[in-house]
Enzyme design. Structure first.
Site, PDB file in Angstrom:
ATOM      1  CE  LYS A  22      -1.844   1.634   4.031  1.00 60.19           C
ATOM      2  NZ  LYS A  22      -1.506   3.043   4.208  1.00 60.19           N
ATOM      3  CG  ASN A  23       2.435   2.712   3.560  1.00 57.84           C
ATOM      4  OD1 ASN A  23       1.254   2.989   3.361  1.00 57.84           O
ATOM      5  ND2 ASN A  23       2.956   2.604   4.776  1.00 57.84           N
ATOM      6  CB  CYS A 116      -5.175  10.937  11.659  1.00 56.94           C
ATOM      7  SG  CYS A 116      -3.605  10.233  12.064  1.00 56.94           S
ATOM      8  CG  ASP A 304       2.968   1.448   9.603  1.00 57.35           C
ATOM      9  OD1 ASP A 304       2.510   2.262  10.420  1.00 57.35           O
ATOM     10  OD2 ASP A 304       3.103   1.721   8.388  1.00 57.35           O
ATOM     11  NE  ARG A 396      -7.422   4.173   5.486  1.00 55.39           N
ATOM     12  CZ  ARG A 396      -6.651   4.976   6.190  1.00 55.39           C
ATOM     13  NH1 ARG A 396      -6.920   5.216   7.445  1.00 55.39           N
ATOM     14  NH2 ARG A 396      -5.601   5.548   5.653  1.00 55.39           N
TER      15      ARG A 396
END
Ligand code: UD1
Length: 416
Positions: A22-23, A116, A304, A396
């Protein structure tokens, strides 16, 4: 709202394919804004964040042809130089359009991301960097409005290591006039993947993967084809899930060389790991040993992966200390783990985890992407049923997670 129901207690066994990262996919999609030619990307993960980024690019006028696991972007007709609030607030990575837009079109309006769940996460370093390259920047009505005739190469020092900050400025510098040096740059493998893609588009970049990246701007970039690197966080998450459940799994289509600290910590926890080619095999017998962790920029232990290791430590034979140095509010999973019977004390940015013999299933709530992964792992270990609410966070960043876990023997289902 969708939920996941997990019946815990089954060790994970079998083989699972790791998706594209994803990143890496998100910044590389933004690189499509840097050229009027086609950028073909494959090994694209099927994720909500990727769909959101595609929607944002299409709103700007980028053509996006989607195939199974691939996308072809064409930025020939970009006519809206804006990333609106409703997009940036759901996905901070939307700020990655800023550098490419200013570099190629001389203007951009990008909403400020705001706070966030895991912390305040400002974008001041992205803004300062573009200013150093000659952009005029005004913050108005919650938007960053940047203008520049042509960006100029500059020496930019990051006082905090920022992954998307490095990526944004590397993309901006690719089309700037002259040489840009990014100092104290992020060394994350996803930065290197973006640099590889930009090089195949004609950019002149060296030093990526170290803390000093040199970019010599060119007039124009051209089309290219690029394969997105494997997701090291998805890889790490499955490995921790297998270790926590005392299982035996093989990951395929992954890379061990970008997972050094994670594999080291899993070995310390008692797992036997064997990596060969694009495969990693993990086998675990008995309860894990506790592992102390301290998150820091790559190549140190990734923030993460902190939440997932918290679930592992929660059932370890002994106590472990976990220190979070990147985000100030990234322990929200702790309250939820306690609902399953975990014994964890928080003091500032440090957690003391005292491993317990077993966790008990309960209703819990996901609060952010990696916290959700931690709760899935805890649910797989716990006795009885765990129901995780608000799993849109999980969608996500994890491709078809319940299908992949079911394939490994987990008793997991989505409640719609
Ligand atoms: C990226 C990753 C995210 C990961 C994080 C840290 C993407 C899309 N996301 O997020 O998954 O958790 O790296 O590895 O790649 N900071 C500032 N000013 C700035 C920018 C950052 O103070 O202008 C601070 C942040 O608040 C944070 C630290 O720097 O404390 C690191 O953040 P950063 O590396 O920028 O995170 P992201 O790039 O947003």
């Amino acid at each position: 709202m969708q939920k996941l129901a997990i019946q815990g207690g089954t060790p994970l066994r079998g083989e699972v394919r790791i998706s594209g990262a994803k990143n890496a996919a998100l910044p590389i999609m933004c690189a499509g804004l840097l050229t009027s030619d086609e950028l073909h990307l494959d090994n694209m993960p099927d994720l909500h964040d990727v769909a959101t980024m595609r929607k944002l690019l299409v709103q700007m006028g980028v053509a996006a042809a989607v195939e199974q696991g691939a996308v072809t972007l064409c930025g020939a007709k970009v006519d809206k130089l804006e990333a609106p609030y409703d997009m940036v607030k759901t996905m901070r990575a939307a700020v990655l359009v800023l550098g490419p837009l200013v570099a190629r079109f001389g203007e951009a309006r990008v909403s400020l991301p705001g706070g966030c769940a895991i912390g305040s996460r400002p974008v001041d370093l992205h803004i300062k960097g573009l200013q150093a390259m000659g952009a005029e920047i005004h913050i108005e009505h919650g938007y960053i409005h940047a203008q520049a005739k042509r960006l100029k190469g500059a020496r930019i020092f990051f006082d905090i290591v920022s992954v998307t900050g490095t990526e944004n400025l590397m993309m901006a510098a690719a089309l700037a006039d002259g040489v840009t040096v990014l100092e104290n740059a992020a060394r994350e493998p996803e930065v290197v993947d973006l640099a590889n893609c930009l090089r195949s588009m004609g950019a002149k970049i060296s030093g990526d993967g170290t803390d000093a990246i040199t970019v010599t701007g060119v007039e124009k970039l051209h089309g290219a084809s690029h394969r997105i690197m494997p997701d090291r966080i998805e890889s790490g998450t499955f490995l921790v899930a297998a270790a926590a459940t005392g299982g035996s799994i093989t990951l395929t289509d992954t890379r061990a060389d970008i997972l050094d600290t994670v594999l080291e910590k899993l070995t310390e926890a008692g797992a036997k790991i064997h990596a060969e080619g694009d495969r990693i095999h993990l086998e675990m017998n008995g309860r894990p040993r506790p592992v102390n962790l301290r998150t820091a920029p790559y190549p140190a232990f990734p923030t993460d992966m902190q939440a997932q290791f918290m679930a592992l430590n929660a059932v370890a034979q002994g106590s472990a200390m976990v220190v979070e140095t990147i985000f100030e509010n990234r322990f929200m999973h702790v309250q939820e783990l306690r609902r399953l019977g975990a014994q964890i004390d928080i003091e500032g940015n440090t957690c003391m985890v005292r491993g317990v013999g077993h966790l008990e299933g309960a209703a819990v709530m996901a609060t952010d992407l990696r916290a959700s992964a931690c709760l899935v792992i805890a649910g797989l270990v716990a006795q009885g049923e765990t129901v995780i609410d608000r799993i849109y966070h999980l969608d996500r960043g994890y491709e078809h997670i319940e299908a992949k876990l079911s394939q490994l023997g987990a008793n997991i289902r989505r409640i719609k």
